[in-house]
Design an enzyme around this catalytic site. Structure first.
Site, PDB file in Angstrom:
ATOM      1  N   CYS A 182      36.858 -36.716  52.492  1.00  0.00           N
ATOM      2  CA  CYS A 182      35.677 -36.723  53.332  1.00  0.00           C
ATOM      3  C   CYS A 182      34.506 -36.261  52.488  1.00  0.00           C
ATOM      4  CB  CYS A 182      35.860 -35.886  54.577  1.00  0.00           C
ATOM      5  SG  CYS A 182      35.848 -34.148  54.259  1.00  0.00           S
TER       6      CYS A 182
ATOM      7  N   ARG B 155      40.003 -33.110  49.361  1.00  0.00           N
ATOM      8  CA  ARG B 155      40.851 -32.575  50.418  1.00  0.00           C
ATOM      9  C   ARG B 155      42.297 -33.110  50.412  1.00  0.00           C
ATOM     10  NH1 ARG B 155      37.428 -31.483  55.774  1.00  0.00           N
ATOM     11  NH2 ARG B 155      38.749 -29.657  55.784  1.00  0.00           N
TER      12      ARG B 155
ATOM     13  N   ASP C 213      32.580 -22.446  55.755  1.00  0.00           N
ATOM     14  CA  ASP C 213      31.959 -23.074  56.923  1.00  0.00           C
ATOM     15  C   ASP C 213      30.629 -22.424  57.309  1.00  0.00           C
ATOM     16  OD1 ASP C 213      33.991 -24.879  57.028  1.00  0.00           O
ATOM     17  OD2 ASP C 213      34.996 -24.041  58.782  1.00  0.00           O
TER      18      ASP C 213
ATOM     19  N   LYS D 135      36.956 -23.895  67.538  1.00  0.00           N
ATOM     20  CA  LYS D 135      37.440 -25.252  67.241  1.00  0.00           C
ATOM     21  C   LYS D 135      38.665 -25.218  66.329  1.00  0.00           C
ATOM     22  CE  LYS D 135      35.518 -27.736  63.791  1.00  0.00           C
ATOM     23  NZ  LYS D 135      36.507 -28.331  62.878  1.00  0.00           N
ATOM     24  N   ASN D 136      38.603 -24.410  65.272  1.00  0.00           N
ATOM     25  CA  ASN D 136      39.692 -24.427  64.294  1.00  0.00           C
ATOM     26  C   ASN D 136      40.956 -23.730  64.794  1.00  0.00           C
ATOM     27  OD1 ASN D 136      38.035 -25.838  62.649  1.00  0.00           O
ATOM     28  ND2 ASN D 136      37.714 -24.217  61.134  1.00  0.00           N
TER      29      ASN D 136
ATOM     30  N   ARG E  70      30.935 -32.591  66.759  1.00  0.00           N
ATOM     31  CA  ARG E  70      32.355 -32.375  66.455  1.00  0.00           C
ATOM     32  C   ARG E  70      32.713 -30.900  66.563  1.00  0.00           C
ATOM     33  NH1 ARG E  70      33.969 -33.890  60.975  1.00  0.00           N
ATOM     34  NH2 ARG E  70      35.812 -32.898  61.849  1.00  0.00           N
TER      35      ARG E  70
HETATM   36  C1  UD1 Z   1      40.173 -25.624  57.371  1.00  0.00           C
HETATM   37  C2  UD1 Z   1      39.098 -25.715  58.401  1.00  0.00           C
HETATM   38  C3  UD1 Z   1      37.757 -26.047  57.767  1.00  0.00           C
HETATM   39  C4  UD1 Z   1      37.444 -25.070  56.650  1.00  0.00           C
HETATM   40  C5  UD1 Z   1      38.616 -24.951  55.677  1.00  0.00           C
HETATM   41  C6  UD1 Z   1      38.425 -23.870  54.627  1.00  0.00           C
HETATM   42  C7  UD1 Z   1      40.293 -26.455  60.363  1.00  0.00           C
HETATM   43  C8  UD1 Z   1      40.483 -27.523  61.386  1.00  0.00           C
HETATM   44  N1  UD1 Z   1      39.450 -26.748  59.374  1.00  0.00           N
HETATM   45  O1  UD1 Z   1      40.322 -26.913  56.776  1.00  0.00           O
HETATM   46  O2  UD1 Z   1      36.760 -25.966  58.778  1.00  0.00           O
HETATM   47  O3  UD1 Z   1      36.308 -25.499  55.945  1.00  0.00           O
HETATM   48  O4  UD1 Z   1      39.826 -24.649  56.400  1.00  0.00           O
HETATM   49  O5  UD1 Z   1      38.252 -22.648  55.234  1.00  0.00           O
HETATM   50  O6  UD1 Z   1      40.837 -25.383  60.485  1.00  0.00           O
HETATM   51  N2  UD1 Z   1      43.816 -27.753  49.420  1.00  0.00           N
HETATM   52  C9  UD1 Z   1      44.692 -28.197  48.451  1.00  0.00           C
HETATM   53  N3  UD1 Z   1      45.881 -28.716  48.863  1.00  0.00           N
HETATM   54  C10 UD1 Z   1      46.240 -28.797  50.184  1.00  0.00           C
HETATM   55  C11 UD1 Z   1      45.341 -28.303  51.147  1.00  0.00           C
HETATM   56  C12 UD1 Z   1      44.130 -27.791  50.730  1.00  0.00           C
HETATM   57  O7  UD1 Z   1      44.412 -28.150  47.263  1.00  0.00           O
HETATM   58  O8  UD1 Z   1      47.333 -29.262  50.486  1.00  0.00           O
HETATM   59  C13 UD1 Z   1      42.530 -27.195  48.994  1.00  0.00           C
HETATM   60  C14 UD1 Z   1      41.333 -27.856  49.664  1.00  0.00           C
HETATM   61  O9  UD1 Z   1      40.926 -29.011  48.985  1.00  0.00           O
HETATM   62  C15 UD1 Z   1      40.306 -26.751  49.616  1.00  0.00           C
HETATM   63  C16 UD1 Z   1      41.145 -25.498  49.822  1.00  0.00           C
HETATM   64  O10 UD1 Z   1      42.486 -25.856  49.441  1.00  0.00           O
HETATM   65  O11 UD1 Z   1      39.710 -26.708  48.343  1.00  0.00           O
HETATM   66  C17 UD1 Z   1      41.154 -24.965  51.225  1.00  0.00           C
HETATM   67  O12 UD1 Z   1      41.442 -26.021  52.127  1.00  0.00           O
HETATM   68  P1  UD1 Z   1      42.183 -25.776  53.497  1.00  0.00           P
HETATM   69  O13 UD1 Z   1      42.230 -24.333  53.822  1.00  0.00           O
HETATM   70  O14 UD1 Z   1      43.466 -26.527  53.494  1.00  0.00           O
HETATM   71  O15 UD1 Z   1      41.191 -26.519  54.518  1.00  0.00           O
HETATM   72  P2  UD1 Z   1      41.623 -27.183  55.861  1.00  0.00           P
HETATM   73  O16 UD1 Z   1      42.776 -26.454  56.399  1.00  0.00           O
HETATM   74  O17 UD1 Z   1      41.709 -28.651  55.705  1.00  0.00           O
END
Ligand code: UD1
Length: 420
Positions: free
Chosen positions: A116, A121, A307, A22-23, A399
């Protein structure tokens, strides 16, 4: 709304085939916005999130069709650069259309995804990276407004308080493919799904190296073409079935799996007492007679994935002894604790830690799914609980897990869906 009913007590045995990740597929579908030519993506799981991404592509002017695990994306007549709140708010991954739209159309208007249940996030790292490429970014009425006459390659560091960002790396990497000059992303996410996206982009004509490492280099090109690609297997789905074998005392052969993507999970699950046999593309797993408690800390890849935290907690909930589970990516991702405790688990949350005291038996109960992986943890707990577990809000599970109850049933599980 549907709910899932599980009658515990069956040892799961047999073979299961893992679906595409999915990711990986969600950002790869977003990447098709970077070209006007047709793209064909195979191994696409039939998931609600995938269907949402197809709706977003259509809203942006693409013609996107799903048939038997293959998605074909072609260009429609009217391209659009506005990703609406209604679609983006239902799925965070939709925010990664921002980079491709900006690179292709020189402007983009994408709704902020919002928080969420697993945490706040933010998207600051996404925006920091795009600004470093020269984008002019503002936030208006809940939308990110981005524009850049010409994106320019740059060096940037994309680490935040919790480490690298998966979708942040994806977004910036996609934008940089069409930027003028060279971009270097330091502290890039190393997840296999990011590398799969980079491989797809390279098939489109991008010049990316270093994917799968913390330093990704992107040499911008003028134009990307259409490409064909097959999505890598879903490592989280594979790991969920590994836990299903362990928790029920079963014996499962997992097909279409990349064990090299499962290093941290294999390490912890072997420590807890798994017997594993690997052959090309398959992994057989069964437990030793006695399971052992293990301490788990979630970290960015190649660390133990957040995850899989909830599913591992279900296993530890029925493993004699004390284990400590520490969540370092989303410190509030513990909604499943209260639900597991309703089934008789003894788990105490202390800040980013959960202290799990394994019990002999869980008992079936009505429980509520709060997010995707929490739902999987409740299903796993239900498989081993005495009596019937009813999991409501099961749309979370849909999902991210393709045909989950069919796959579980084929292994002998007593699980079915009911209308609430
Ligand atoms: C992706 C995955 C999700 C997984 C997560 C962490 C997808 C579609 N989803 O989500 O399943 O749980 O990686 O492995 O691939 N953060 C910031 N600033 C940002 C972005 C993120 O501080 O701009 C923080 C987040 O709050 C979190 C951490 O960084 O604490 C990691 O998040 P991130 O790797 O960005 O998660 P996603 O890419 O949203």
């Amino acid at each position: 709304m549907d709910r899932l009913v599980v009658e515990g007590g069956v040892k799961l045995k047999g073979e299961v085939r893992i679906s595409g990740a999915k990711n990986a597929v969600l950002p790869i579908l977003a990447a098709t916005l970077l070209t006007d030519e047709p793209c064909v993506i195979s191994g696409v799981p039939e998931l609600c999130d995938v269907m949402t991404m197809l709706r977003i592509l259509k809203s942006l002017g693409k013609i996107a069709e799903f048939h038997n695990g293959v998605v074909t994306v072609t260009s429609g007549r009217h391209a659009n650069f506005v990703a609406d709140y209604k679609l983006v708010s239902t799925m965070r991954a939709s925010f990664c259309v921002l980079g491709p739209l900006l690179a292709k159309f020189k402007k983009a208007k994408v709704s902020l995804p919002g928080g969420c249940v697993i945490g706040v996030r933010p998207v600051d790292l996404h925006l920091k990276g795009l600004k470093a490429l020269g984008a002019d970014i503002s936030i208006e009425s809940g939308y990110v407004m981005a524009k850049a006459a010409r994106l320019r390659g740059n060096n940037m560091y994309l680490g935040g308080v919790y480490g690298s960002s998966v979708l942040g790396t994806d977004n910036v990497m996609m934008a940089a493919t069409l930027a003028h000059g060279r971009t270097i992303i330091e502290n890039a996410a190393c997840e296999p799904e990011v590398a799969d996206l980079a491989d797809f982009l390279n098939k489109m004509g991008a010049r990316i190296t270093g994917q799968g490492t913390p330093i990704i280099e992107i040499q911008g090109v003028k134009h990307l073409r259409g490409a064909e690609h097959t999505i890598i297997p879903d490592r989280i789905e594979a790991a969920t079935f590994m836990v299903a074998a362990m928790i029920t005392g079963g014996d499962i052969t997992i097909k279409n799996v990349c064990p090299q993507h499962l290093g941290a999970i294999i390490d912890k699950i072997e420590e807890s007492g798994a017997v594993l046999a690997r052959t090309d593309g398959t992994l057989r797993i069964r437990p030793k007679r006695r399971l052992k408690p293990v301490n788990v800390t979630t970290l960015p890849y190649p660390g133990f994935p957040t995850d899989m935290q909830a599913q591992m907690m279900s296993l530890m909930a029925v493993t004699p002894g004390i284990s400590v589970i520490t969540e370092k990516i989303y410190p509030d991702r513990f909604m499943h604790v209260a639900e597991l405790n309703r089934m008789g688990a003894r788990i105490q949350r202390e800040g980013p830690h959960a202290i799990v005291e394994g019990v002999k038996l869980l008992s079936g109960a009505p429980v509520m799914a709060s997010d995707l992986r929490a739902s999987a943890s409740l299903l796993l707990a239900g498989l081993v609980a005495k009596g019937k577990t009813t999991i409501s809000r099961i749309y979370h599970l849909d999902r991210g897990y393709e045909d989950i109850e069919q796959k579980m049933s084929a292994l002998g599980a007593r699980v079915w869906r009911e209308k609430e």
